[in-house]
Design an enzyme around this catalytic site. Structure first.
Site, PDB file in Angstrom:
ATOM      1  N   GLU A  56       0.756  -0.828   0.074  1.00 56.24           N
ATOM      2  CA  GLU A  56       0.042   0.065   0.125  1.00 56.24           C
ATOM      3  C   GLU A  56       0.721   1.220   0.141  1.00 56.24           C
ATOM      4  O   GLU A  56       0.557   2.213  -0.808  1.00 56.24           O
ATOM      5  CB  GLU A  56      -1.044   0.055   1.276  1.00 56.24           C
ATOM      6  CG  GLU A  56      -1.889  -1.025   1.475  1.00 56.24           C
ATOM      7  CD  GLU A  56      -1.410  -2.402   1.995  1.00 56.24           C
ATOM      8  OE1 GLU A  56      -0.185  -2.597   1.777  1.00 56.24           O
ATOM      9  OE2 GLU A  56      -2.200  -2.817   2.612  1.00 56.24           O
ATOM     10  N   ALA A 157      10.463 -36.895  -8.447  1.00 54.68           N
ATOM     11  CA  ALA A 157      10.496 -37.146  -9.568  1.00 54.68           C
ATOM     12  C   ALA A 157      10.181 -38.702  -9.849  1.00 54.68           C
ATOM     13  O   ALA A 157      11.099 -39.369  -8.864  1.00 54.68           O
ATOM     14  CB  ALA A 157      11.951 -36.410 -10.232  1.00 54.68           C
ATOM     15  N   ALA A 165      14.481 -44.037  -8.293  1.00 50.71           N
ATOM     16  CA  ALA A 165      15.721 -44.393  -8.418  1.00 50.71           C
ATOM     17  C   ALA A 165      15.718 -45.925  -8.854  1.00 50.71           C
ATOM     18  O   ALA A 165      14.878 -46.453  -9.071  1.00 50.71           O
ATOM     19  CB  ALA A 165      16.562 -44.547  -7.260  1.00 50.71           C
ATOM     20  N   GLY A 300       7.390 -40.159   3.312  1.00 46.39           N
ATOM     21  CA  GLY A 300       6.536 -41.261   3.852  1.00 46.39           C
ATOM     22  C   GLY A 300       6.211 -40.525   5.103  1.00 46.39           C
ATOM     23  O   GLY A 300       5.070 -40.548   5.781  1.00 46.39           O
ATOM     24  N   ALA A 301       7.171 -39.988   5.969  1.00 52.97           N
ATOM     25  CA  ALA A 301       7.051 -39.698   7.444  1.00 52.97           C
ATOM     26  C   ALA A 301       6.040 -38.322   7.427  1.00 52.97           C
ATOM     27  O   ALA A 301       5.476 -38.010   8.330  1.00 52.97           O
ATOM     28  CB  ALA A 301       8.587 -39.499   7.925  1.00 52.97           C
TER      29      ALA A 301
HETATM   30  N1  NAP Z   1      13.233 -39.036  -7.540  1.00 52.26           N
HETATM   31  C1  NAP Z   1      13.267 -38.181  -6.519  1.00 52.26           C
HETATM   32  O1  NAP Z   1      12.464 -37.029  -6.611  1.00 52.26           O
HETATM   33  C2  NAP Z   1      14.196 -38.416  -5.304  1.00 52.26           C
HETATM   34  C3  NAP Z   1      14.049 -37.271  -4.423  1.00 52.26           C
HETATM   35  C4  NAP Z   1      14.931 -37.554  -3.435  1.00 52.26           C
HETATM   36  C5  NAP Z   1      15.845 -38.692  -3.259  1.00 52.26           C
HETATM   37  N2  NAP Z   1      15.610 -39.810  -4.233  1.00 52.26           N
HETATM   38  C6  NAP Z   1      16.491 -40.975  -4.083  1.00 52.26           C
HETATM   39  O2  NAP Z   1      15.920 -41.546  -2.827  1.00 52.26           O
HETATM   40  C7  NAP Z   1      16.806 -42.306  -2.386  1.00 52.26           C
HETATM   41  C8  NAP Z   1      17.132 -41.900  -0.835  1.00 52.26           C
HETATM   42  O3  NAP Z   1      16.065 -42.098  -0.312  1.00 52.26           O
HETATM   43  P1  NAP Z   1      15.834 -42.497   1.340  1.00 52.26           P
HETATM   44  O4  NAP Z   1      14.385 -43.146   1.577  1.00 52.26           O
HETATM   45  O5  NAP Z   1      16.919 -43.696   1.611  1.00 52.26           O
HETATM   46  O6  NAP Z   1      16.144 -41.409   1.995  1.00 52.26           O
HETATM   47  P2  NAP Z   1      15.519 -39.934   2.554  1.00 52.26           P
HETATM   48  O7  NAP Z   1      14.187 -40.250   2.807  1.00 52.26           O
HETATM   49  O8  NAP Z   1      16.201 -38.939   2.033  1.00 52.26           O
HETATM   50  O9  NAP Z   1      16.009 -40.114   4.178  1.00 52.26           O
HETATM   51  C9  NAP Z   1      15.693 -40.997   4.901  1.00 52.26           C
HETATM   52  C10 NAP Z   1      16.425 -41.000   6.250  1.00 52.26           C
HETATM   53  O10 NAP Z   1      16.111 -39.770   6.801  1.00 52.26           O
HETATM   54  C11 NAP Z   1      16.210 -39.763   8.313  1.00 52.26           C
HETATM   55  N3  NAP Z   1      14.957 -39.381   8.997  1.00 52.26           N
HETATM   56  C12 NAP Z   1      15.311 -38.299   9.965  1.00 52.26           C
HETATM   57  N4  NAP Z   1      13.903 -38.138  10.552  1.00 52.26           N
HETATM   58  C13 NAP Z   1      13.131 -39.044   9.854  1.00 52.26           C
HETATM   59  C14 NAP Z   1      11.449 -39.449   9.892  1.00 52.26           C
HETATM   60  N5  NAP Z   1      10.994 -38.848  10.989  1.00 52.26           N
HETATM   61  N6  NAP Z   1      11.157 -40.176   9.212  1.00 52.26           N
HETATM   62  C15 NAP Z   1      11.945 -41.013   8.428  1.00 52.26           C
HETATM   63  N7  NAP Z   1      13.495 -40.718   8.170  1.00 52.26           N
HETATM   64  C16 NAP Z   1      13.899 -39.875   8.874  1.00 52.26           C
HETATM   65  C17 NAP Z   1      16.252 -41.351   8.444  1.00 52.26           C
HETATM   66  O11 NAP Z   1      17.999 -41.720   8.726  1.00 52.26           O
HETATM   67  P3  NAP Z   1      18.340 -41.285  10.258  1.00 52.26           P
HETATM   68  O12 NAP Z   1      17.441 -41.160  11.182  1.00 52.26           O
HETATM   69  O13 NAP Z   1      19.819 -42.162  10.145  1.00 52.26           O
HETATM   70  O14 NAP Z   1      19.094 -39.801   9.798  1.00 52.26           O
HETATM   71  C18 NAP Z   1      16.045 -41.909   7.274  1.00 52.26           C
HETATM   72  O15 NAP Z   1      16.617 -43.136   6.930  1.00 52.26           O
HETATM   73  C19 NAP Z   1      18.143 -41.899  -2.986  1.00 52.26           C
HETATM   74  O16 NAP Z   1      18.473 -43.120  -4.247  1.00 52.26           O
HETATM   75  C20 NAP Z   1      17.877 -40.905  -3.800  1.00 52.26           C
HETATM   76  O17 NAP Z   1      18.449 -40.709  -5.159  1.00 52.26           O
HETATM   77  C21 NAP Z   1      14.884 -39.668  -5.311  1.00 52.26           C
END
Ligand code: NAP
Length: 383
Positions: A56, A157, A165, A300-301
């Site tokens: 404004e 993605a 992945a 998911g979380a």
């Molecule tokens: N296509 C896409 O859009 C995309 C985007 C991102 C990633 N990716 C792919 O996804 C893969 C990684 O995915 P990811 O599922 O293994 O990893 P993520 O979702 O990035 O991380 C999961 C980690 O986050 C931590 N975390 C902390 N608080 C949490 C909670 N409340 N609930 C759940 N986890 C929590 C946990 O590890 P700690 O507790 O040990 O820290 C858990 O193992 C890779 O291959 C990547 O390239 C793809």
């Protein structure tokens, strides 16, 4: 009833407001157009950054004396409080504005009351003109104010068969250059970009905005319960600020200590960190919009916690047949619990499809407007 000129002015005010996206947090984006007594546009403005003049004030300055007896068309109810700038209600009265059209009421206890102040001073006030459009441009801020936590946009993605992945964990460039450029737009509009420790380890992502002139870099947030981040991780460079969220009992002696990199301790959940605590901490820091970039486990979380407000999926015409799904466990075990979404938009980006959708399953909303917490640096510079 609004005139055609006032409706056109509001449409323009919404476009002006959009120019502030990504720059105004913890404040809303706002646009304003001033018409003179004859209905001609004599001033326009938008809120450009927190701490700067409100929309404004910009528009009234441009209009000068021509505002007297005229109409102010504003996307959000003019504020009624003194923050870093004075109340807009008083500025409009002092400028001799005779009529105010605003689209959306201010839901904050702190700033509301502008309409009543204007009416008490004899200004004709009407609410609701193009309210849907004005709500849409301010969706992140309005959601944050109503829910008392940042707006969360989950972006992923995936291949056409829903994989994020390949089986060996590689995931670079599933989608096209057009889709990746669009993700940089989303980052530029967000206050914070969030990833989990799994993505950190797999991809070593950078998470800063590239190739967008004048962009305000978002806060990069890694959710890393046990502080596993490597000191050389790309997300720790100085391209943007970074916040490492760790558990209260995590050892952090190895983490870098330098301006722009901060650590915050949060309570543990059954898995990882408590999502509501993370969002409360970001809100406290002035973050009003979060772009959740994954990965599947953290997404998911967030979904299980009812903390996803909108979903943007980039679907590439690619098949993998094996590899992790775009979304991991979200606490859904039977079809009756499926989280249903309403498709808001489908756009073709190069070879890909961008699908934007909003959960239709109700997320609990506090009944009363939540008071805006006093937010410290780095983002907070309210009004
Ligand atoms: N296509 C896409 O859009 C995309 C985007 C991102 C990633 N990716 C792919 O996804 C893969 C990684 O995915 P990811 O599922 O293994 O990893 P993520 O979702 O990035 O991380 C999961 C980690 O986050 C931590 N975390 C902390 N608080 C949490 C909670 N409340 N609930 C759940 N986890 C929590 C946990 O590890 P700690 O507790 O040990 O820290 C858990 O193992 C890779 O291959 C990547 O390239 C793809």
């Amino acid at each position: 009833m609004a005139t055609a000129a006032e409706a056109q002015a509001m449409r323009h005010a919404v476009a002006l407001a959009a120019r502030g996206l990504g720059h105004t947090s913890p404040n809303p984006v706002v646009g304003c157009v001033v018409l003179d007594a004859g209905g001609r546009v004599v001033g326009e403005g938008w809120h450009q950054r927190a701490g700067g003049p409100h929309a404004e004030v910009h528009a009234l300055r441009a209009a000068g004396e021509r505002a007297r007896g005229g109409t102010a068309v504003v996307t959000l109810e003019p504020c009624d409080h003194t923050g870093r700038t004075g109340p807009c209600s008083q500025a409009l009265i002092a400028a001799g504005i005779a009529r105010v059209h605003y689209a959306v009421a201010d839901p904050t206890a702190q700033a509301t009351g502008g309409a009543a102040t204007l009416a008490a001073a004899g200004v004709e006030v009407e609410a609701g003109l193009l309210a849907e459009e004005a709500e849409a441009v301010n969706e992140p801020w309005l959601t944050a104010m109503r829910r008392g936590r940042p707006f969360v946009l989950w972006k992923f993605a995936a291949t056409l068969d829903g994989r994020s992945a390949a089986a060996d964990g590689t995931s670079r460039w599933i989608t096209s250059a057009e889709s990746r450029a669009d993700v940089h737009r989303l980052r530029a509009e967000a206050d914070a970009v969030v990833v989990g420790s799994g993505t950190l380890r797999a991809d070593d992502p950078h998470l800063a905005v590239r190739d967008r002139e004048g962009a305000t870099q978002p806060l990069r947030v890694v959710v890393d319960t046990d502080a596993t981040i490597k000191p050389g991780a790309r997300v720790l460079d100085d391209a943007a600020p970074t916040l490492i969220a760790v558990a209260e009992d995590a050892g952090v002696a190895h983490l870098p200590r330098r301006p722009g990199v901060e650590t915050v301790r949060l309570p543990r959940a059954e898995t990882g960190l408590r999502i509501p605590a993370l969002l409360a901490e970001l809100h406290r820091r002035g973050v009003r919009s979060v772009l959740l970039e994954g990965g599947p486990t953290l997404a998911g979380a967030f979904l299980a916690a009812g903390a996803v407000d909108k979903v943007v999926g980039y679907l590439a015409p690619v098949l993998l047949g094996a590899g992790p799904a775009a979304l991991a466990d979200a606490g859904i075990t039977t079809i009756a619990q499926a989280l249903r979404l309403e498709t808001a938009d489908v756009t073709r980006l190069g070879p890909d499809l961008r699908v934007t959708a909003v959960p239709v399953t109700a997320i609990p909303v506090p009944a009363v407007p939540v008071p805006v917490p006093v937010a410290p640096a780095p983002l907070a510079e309210e009004n």
